[in-house]
Write an enzyme that holds these catalytic residues in place. Structure first.
Site, PDB file in Angstrom:
ATOM      1  N   LEU A   1     -57.743   3.406 -17.650  1.00 38.03           N
ATOM      2  CA  LEU A   1     -58.485   2.591 -17.013  1.00 38.03           C
ATOM      3  C   LEU A   1     -58.150   3.129 -15.866  1.00 38.03           C
ATOM      4  O   LEU A   1     -58.741   2.956 -14.101  1.00 38.03           O
ATOM      5  CB  LEU A   1     -57.914   0.936 -17.334  1.00 38.03           C
ATOM      6  CG  LEU A   1     -59.221  -0.408 -16.403  1.00 38.03           C
ATOM      7  CD1 LEU A   1     -60.921   0.327 -16.814  1.00 38.03           C
ATOM      8  CD2 LEU A   1     -58.458  -1.675 -16.807  1.00 38.03           C
TER       9      LEU A   1
ATOM     10  N   GLY B   1     -54.584  -6.334 -25.554  1.00 40.37           N
ATOM     11  CA  GLY B   1     -53.379  -5.381 -25.247  1.00 40.37           C
ATOM     12  C   GLY B   1     -52.408  -6.172 -25.164  1.00 40.37           C
ATOM     13  O   GLY B   1     -51.160  -6.345 -25.445  1.00 40.37           O
TER      14      GLY B   1
ATOM     15  N   ILE C   1     -23.573 -10.711 -19.275  1.00 41.52           N
ATOM     16  CA  ILE C   1     -22.702 -11.704 -20.168  1.00 41.52           C
ATOM     17  C   ILE C   1     -22.364 -10.647 -20.340  1.00 41.52           C
ATOM     18  O   ILE C   1     -20.779 -10.443 -20.740  1.00 41.52           O
ATOM     19  CB  ILE C   1     -23.927 -11.580 -21.286  1.00 41.52           C
ATOM     20  CG1 ILE C   1     -24.246 -13.309 -21.503  1.00 41.52           C
ATOM     21  CG2 ILE C   1     -22.384 -11.857 -22.790  1.00 41.52           C
ATOM     22  CD1 ILE C   1     -25.166 -14.537 -21.704  1.00 41.52           C
TER      23      ILE C   1
ATOM     24  N   GLU D   1     -50.802  -2.907 -18.529  1.00 46.22           N
ATOM     25  CA  GLU D   1     -51.690  -4.162 -19.284  1.00 46.22           C
ATOM     26  C   GLU D   1     -52.009  -5.400 -18.066  1.00 46.22           C
ATOM     27  O   GLU D   1     -52.047  -6.589 -18.502  1.00 46.22           O
ATOM     28  CB  GLU D   1     -51.293  -4.366 -20.767  1.00 46.22           C
ATOM     29  CG  GLU D   1     -51.516  -3.400 -21.260  1.00 46.22           C
ATOM     30  CD  GLU D   1     -51.985  -3.055 -22.546  1.00 46.22           C
ATOM     31  OE1 GLU D   1     -51.701  -4.316 -23.550  1.00 46.22           O
ATOM     32  OE2 GLU D   1     -51.224  -1.723 -23.227  1.00 46.22           O
TER      33      GLU D   1
ATOM     34  N   ARG E   1     -15.786 -11.920 -27.939  1.00 47.34           N
ATOM     35  CA  ARG E   1     -15.034 -11.797 -26.495  1.00 47.34           C
ATOM     36  C   ARG E   1     -14.457 -12.944 -25.870  1.00 47.34           C
ATOM     37  O   ARG E   1     -14.840 -13.595 -25.914  1.00 47.34           O
ATOM     38  CB  ARG E   1     -15.547 -11.393 -25.521  1.00 47.34           C
ATOM     39  CG  ARG E   1     -15.538 -10.533 -24.258  1.00 47.34           C
ATOM     40  CD  ARG E   1     -14.836  -9.332 -24.332  1.00 47.34           C
ATOM     41  NE  ARG E   1     -15.025  -9.107 -22.531  1.00 47.34           N
ATOM     42  CZ  ARG E   1     -13.813  -8.412 -22.414  1.00 47.34           C
ATOM     43  NH1 ARG E   1     -13.777  -7.033 -23.392  1.00 47.34           N
ATOM     44  NH2 ARG E   1     -13.242  -7.786 -21.524  1.00 47.34           N
TER      45      ARG E   1
ATOM     46  N   GLY F   1     -55.395   0.223  -9.570  1.00 45.59           N
ATOM     47  CA  GLY F   1     -54.672  -0.354 -10.563  1.00 45.59           C
ATOM     48  C   GLY F   1     -55.184  -2.023 -10.708  1.00 45.59           C
ATOM     49  O   GLY F   1     -55.730  -2.338 -11.924  1.00 45.59           O
ATOM     50  N   SER F   2     -54.175  -2.950 -10.427  1.00 43.34           N
ATOM     51  CA  SER F   2     -55.163  -4.698 -10.496  1.00 43.34           C
ATOM     52  C   SER F   2     -56.529  -4.729 -10.145  1.00 43.34           C
ATOM     53  O   SER F   2     -56.872  -5.218 -10.640  1.00 43.34           O
ATOM     54  CB  SER F   2     -54.274  -5.113  -9.467  1.00 43.34           C
ATOM     55  OG  SER F   2     -52.787  -5.741  -9.934  1.00 43.34           O
TER      56      SER F   2
ATOM     57  N   SER G   1     -47.607  -9.661 -13.707  1.00 37.25           N
ATOM     58  CA  SER G   1     -47.224 -10.871 -14.166  1.00 37.25           C
ATOM     59  C   SER G   1     -48.549 -11.643 -13.315  1.00 37.25           C
ATOM     60  O   SER G   1     -49.179 -12.861 -13.213  1.00 37.25           O
ATOM     61  CB  SER G   1     -46.390 -11.243 -13.521  1.00 37.25           C
ATOM     62  OG  SER G   1     -45.213 -10.671 -14.913  1.00 37.25           O
TER      63      SER G   1
HETATM   64  N1  CAA Z   1     -63.313 -10.283 -21.116  1.00 31.41           N
HETATM   65  C1  CAA Z   1     -64.939 -10.772 -20.706  1.00 31.41           C
HETATM   66  N2  CAA Z   1     -64.881 -10.448 -19.499  1.00 31.41           N
HETATM   67  C2  CAA Z   1     -64.405 -10.952 -18.514  1.00 31.41           C
HETATM   68  C3  CAA Z   1     -63.121 -10.792 -19.054  1.00 31.41           C
HETATM   69  C4  CAA Z   1     -62.391 -10.349 -19.801  1.00 31.41           C
HETATM   70  N3  CAA Z   1     -60.623 -10.720 -20.115  1.00 31.41           N
HETATM   71  N4  CAA Z   1     -62.160 -10.555 -17.397  1.00 31.41           N
HETATM   72  C5  CAA Z   1     -63.291 -10.582 -16.409  1.00 31.41           C
HETATM   73  N5  CAA Z   1     -64.805 -10.238 -17.509  1.00 31.41           N
HETATM   74  C6  CAA Z   1     -65.899 -10.118 -16.939  1.00 31.41           C
HETATM   75  C7  CAA Z   1     -66.392 -11.683 -15.845  1.00 31.41           C
HETATM   76  O1  CAA Z   1     -67.661 -12.637 -16.882  1.00 31.41           O
HETATM   77  C8  CAA Z   1     -67.088 -11.069 -14.923  1.00 31.41           C
HETATM   78  O2  CAA Z   1     -68.757 -10.309 -15.282  1.00 31.41           O
HETATM   79  P1  CAA Z   1     -69.739 -10.927 -14.398  1.00 31.41           P
HETATM   80  O3  CAA Z   1     -70.403 -10.353 -13.253  1.00 31.41           O
HETATM   81  O4  CAA Z   1     -71.438 -10.961 -15.937  1.00 31.41           O
HETATM   82  O5  CAA Z   1     -69.816 -12.764 -14.337  1.00 31.41           O
HETATM   83  C9  CAA Z   1     -67.020  -9.490 -14.836  1.00 31.41           C
HETATM   84  O6  CAA Z   1     -65.670  -8.931 -16.184  1.00 31.41           O
HETATM   85  C10 CAA Z   1     -66.099  -9.821 -13.231  1.00 31.41           C
HETATM   86  O7  CAA Z   1     -64.984 -10.116 -13.473  1.00 31.41           O
HETATM   87  P2  CAA Z   1     -63.826 -10.664 -11.827  1.00 31.41           P
HETATM   88  O8  CAA Z   1     -65.037 -10.828 -11.293  1.00 31.41           O
HETATM   89  O9  CAA Z   1     -62.946 -11.370 -12.799  1.00 31.41           O
HETATM   90  O10 CAA Z   1     -63.247  -8.764 -11.826  1.00 31.41           O
HETATM   91  P3  CAA Z   1     -62.422  -8.850 -10.092  1.00 31.41           P
HETATM   92  O11 CAA Z   1     -62.625  -7.531  -9.572  1.00 31.41           O
HETATM   93  O12 CAA Z   1     -61.837 -10.158  -9.641  1.00 31.41           O
HETATM   94  O13 CAA Z   1     -61.231  -8.439 -11.870  1.00 31.41           O
HETATM   95  C11 CAA Z   1     -59.033  -8.890 -13.000  1.00 31.41           C
HETATM   96  C12 CAA Z   1     -60.438  -8.847 -12.704  1.00 31.41           C
HETATM   97  C13 CAA Z   1     -58.772  -9.819 -13.995  1.00 31.41           C
HETATM   98  C14 CAA Z   1     -57.749  -8.929 -12.142  1.00 31.41           C
HETATM   99  C15 CAA Z   1     -58.703  -7.917 -13.443  1.00 31.41           C
HETATM  100  O14 CAA Z   1     -59.653  -6.838 -12.852  1.00 31.41           O
HETATM  101  C16 CAA Z   1     -57.667  -7.161 -14.613  1.00 31.41           C
HETATM  102  O15 CAA Z   1     -57.893  -7.688 -15.151  1.00 31.41           O
HETATM  103  N6  CAA Z   1     -57.318  -6.636 -13.215  1.00 31.41           N
HETATM  104  C17 CAA Z   1     -56.125  -5.543 -13.866  1.00 31.41           C
HETATM  105  C18 CAA Z   1     -55.494  -4.354 -15.033  1.00 31.41           C
HETATM  106  C19 CAA Z   1     -55.210  -3.819 -15.620  1.00 31.41           C
HETATM  107  O16 CAA Z   1     -54.713  -4.964 -16.037  1.00 31.41           O
HETATM  108  N7  CAA Z   1     -54.523  -2.846 -15.548  1.00 31.41           N
HETATM  109  C20 CAA Z   1     -53.451  -2.274 -16.642  1.00 31.41           C
HETATM  110  C21 CAA Z   1     -54.087  -0.866 -17.358  1.00 31.41           C
HETATM  111  S1  CAA Z   1     -54.182  -0.363 -18.875  1.00 31.41           S
HETATM  112  C22 CAA Z   1     -52.481   0.062 -18.348  1.00 31.41           C
HETATM  113  O17 CAA Z   1     -51.643  -0.250 -18.093  1.00 31.41           O
HETATM  114  C23 CAA Z   1     -51.740   1.396 -18.573  1.00 31.41           C
HETATM  115  C24 CAA Z   1     -51.438   1.835 -20.227  1.00 31.41           C
HETATM  116  O18 CAA Z   1     -51.563   2.436 -20.628  1.00 31.41           O
HETATM  117  C25 CAA Z   1     -50.649   0.685 -20.791  1.00 31.41           C
END
Ligand code: CAA
Length: 389
Positions: A129, A246, A345, A371, A272, A135-136, A374
Site C-alpha cells: 500500500l 493484519g 533488568i 500496519e 541474579r 505512508g499514514s 500507534s
Molecule cells: N474498513 C472499511 N472501510 C474503511 C475502513 C475500514 N477499516 N477505514 C476507512 N474506511 C472507509 C471509510 O468508511 C471511507 O469510506 P466512504 O468515503 O465511502 O465513507 C473511506 O474508507 C475513507 O476513510 P477515511 O475518510 O477515514 O480515510 P482517511 O484518509 O482519513 O484515512 C486512515 C483513514 C485510518 C488514516 C487510513 O489512511 C490508514 O489506516 N492509514 C494507515 C495506513 C497503514 O496502516 N499503512 C501500513 C501499510 S502495510 C505495511 O505496514 C507494510 C507491510 O508490508 C506490512
C-alpha cells in the site's frame, strides 16, 4: 502463573498453541540469532511452517489452508513470535495481509490460482500500500493503473513492502481514477515473475532483520482483468479491511515479543544477585515485572477479543476495526515497554548479543510502526468513538 481465566482454550486451540510453540522452540530458536545477524531469509523454516499449515491458518482446507479460526491464528503467531519476531512477520503478512484479502474479496479463480499456493506455503504472499510519499495518509498514493482493453497497465513505486524480495504474489493498490482520491483506488494481484515488475534494494533494518523488506517498481506491468481484486475503485476499502485483519496479527506478534521479554526477565530476577539479594527482591526490578505482567495480560485479552470479533464478523459481515486497532495499539506499546524493561533488568548482558534480549528490543519497535503507527491506531479509535472526523 497464568491469570488467564476468561480464555479457557479448547482442545483444538490448545493443540495449535502447543504445536506452534514446540516448533518455534525446536526449529526456530537455534537459528534465530544467526538469521537476525545475517539478515538472510529463513527459507527452510518458512517452508516447514507451510507444511505444518501455519501459512494459511484461516484458509479452508479446500484451498490449501489449515481451515482453523482467527483465535487459532493468533495463538500460533504469538508462539512463533515469542521465539522469533522475524518469522512472525513473514507468517503474519502471508496469512493476514495476503490470504485474508483473497479469501474475502477474491474470485474463485484467484483463490485457486494465487491463494492456494500461498496458503499451503508453496509460494509467498505480500501486500503493498505504502509509497515513498504516502505512508499514514494512504489515500494519497501516486501509483497508477490505466485500463487498456483486457489489461491494466501499472506504473509507479511502492515502499516498505514486507517479503517483497522473496514474494511470488503481491496484493498492490493503485489509482485508477486519481481525481476521486480514496474512491479512485483499485486492488490488483501481482505475479512477481512477470515483466514490468522490478524489485528495489532490500532495506537494512533495525529489527525483524530476517524478514525481507524492499521497494518495488512497476514499469508498464500488464495486469489482466482477472487479476483485479474486487471491483474497480473498491481498493481503499479492501486495503483498510485487510489491514484490520493484519493489525490483529501484529497484536499477536507484539504479545509474543512481550512474553519472551517478560519470561526472560522473570527468570533472571530470580537468579541474579546484587547486594546480597536476588535482584527480584528489589522494587526497582519487581515493580517492573508487575507492570510487564499486568500489561501483557491486558494485551492478551484485547488481542483474543479482537480475534473473536473477527471470527464473528465472518458470519455477520460486520467490521472489527475498533477491536483490531485497540489490540494493536496496546499490544505493540506493551511489547516496547516489556522489551525496554527487559534490557534494563538484564543491564549489561541485556545489551549484549549473547542473549536475545537486545533482539526483542529491536524487534518490538516495528510493531508500533507497521500496519498503521500507534498514532494512526489512536486516530482510528478516537474517530470511531467520537464519530468526529
Ligand atoms: N474498513 C472499511 N472501510 C474503511 C475502513 C475500514 N477499516 N477505514 C476507512 N474506511 C472507509 C471509510 O468508511 C471511507 O469510506 P466512504 O468515503 O465511502 O465513507 C473511506 O474508507 C475513507 O476513510 P477515511 O475518510 O477515514 O480515510 P482517511 O484518509 O482519513 O484515512 C486512515 C483513514 C485510518 C488514516 C487510513 O489512511 C490508514 O489506516 N492509514 C494507515 C495506513 C497503514 O496502516 N499503512 C501500513 C501499510 S502495510 C505495511 O505496514 C507494510 C507491510 O508490508 C506490512
Amino acid at each position: 502463573m497464568s491469570a488467564n481465566i476468561l480464555f479457557h482454550l479448547d482442545e483444538e486451540h490448545e493443540m495449535i498453541r502447543q504445536t506452534a510453540g514446540d516448533f518455534a522452540r525446536n526449529e526456530i530458536a537455534p537459528i534465530a540469532a544467526d538469521f537476525d545477524e545475517s539478515g538472510d531469509f529463513p527459507y527452510d523454516t518458512i517452508k516447514k511452517m507451510g507444511e505444518m499449515g501455519f501459512m494459511g491458518i484461516e484458509v479452508p482446507e479446500a484451498y490449501g489452508g489449515a481451515g482453523m479460526d482467527t483465535l487459532a491464528y493468533v495463538l500460533a503467531l504469538e508462539e512463533i513470535s515469542k521465539v522469533d519476531a522475524s518469522h512472525g512477520t513473514i507468517m503474519s503478512v502471508n496469512n493476514s495481509l495476503f490470504c485474508s484479502g483473497l479469501l474475502k474479496f477474491g474470485s474463485e479463480e484467484q483463490k485457486q490460482k494465487y491463494m492456494r499456493p500461498v496458503a499451503s506455503g508453496k509460494a509467498i504472499g505480500a501486500y503493498s500500500l505504502t509509497e515513498p510519499m504516502s505512508g499514514s495518509d494512504a489515500g494519497t498514493m501516486r501509483m497508477r493503473a490505466v485500463r487498456d482493453g483486457e489489461c491494466y497497465i501499472l506504473n509507479g513505486r511502492k515502499s516498505w513492502v514486507t517479503s517483497a524480495p522473496v514474494a511470488d504474489y503481491i496484493v498492490v493498490f493503485a489509482m485508477t481514477n486519481p481525481e476521486k482520491k480514496h474512491h479512485g483506488i483499485t486492488a490488483f494481484i501481482i505475479d512477481t515473475s512477470k515483466p514490468g515488475f522490478i524489485r528495489g534494494k532490500k532495506e537494512p533494518k533495525l529489527g525483524i532483520r530476517a524478514s525481507a523488506t524492499s521497494e518495488i517498481l512497476f514499469e508498464d506491468y500488464r495486469a489482466p482483468l482477472e487479476d483485479r481484486l474486487g471491483e474497480e475503485e473498491d481498493g481503499f476499502k479492501i486495503a483498510m479491511t485487510v489491514l484490520d485483519a493484519g493489525r490483529i496479527g501484529i497484536a499477536a506478534q507484539a504479545l509474543g515479543i512481550a512474553e519472551a521479554a517478560y519470561e526472560a526477565s522473570l527468570n533472571y530476577a530470580k537468579e541474579r544477585e546484587a547486594f546480597g539479594h536476588k535482584i527480584g527482591e528489589f522494587q526497582g526490578v519487581s515493580f517492573k515485572l508487575a507492570d510487564m505482567k499486568t500489561r501483557i495480560e491486558a494485551a492478551r485479552l484485547l488481542t483474543y477479543q479482537a480475534a473473536l470479533a473477527k471470527e464473528q464478523a465472518k458470519t455477520t459481515g460486520g467490521r472489527f476495526t475498533l477491536e483490531a486497532s485497540m489490540a494493536k495499539l496496546f499490544a505493540s506499546e506493551t511489547a516496547m515497554f516489556a522489551a525496554h524493561a527487559a534490557v534494563q533488568i538484564h543491564a549489561g548482558i541485556g545489551y549484549s548479543k549473547e542473549l536475545p534480549i537486545e533482539r526483542y528490543f529491536r524487534d518490538a519497535k516495528i510493531t508500533e510502526i507497521y500496519e498503521g503507527t500507534s498514532e494512526i491506531q489512536r486516530l482510528v479509535i478516537a474517530r470511531l468513538e467520537t464519530g468526529l472526523h
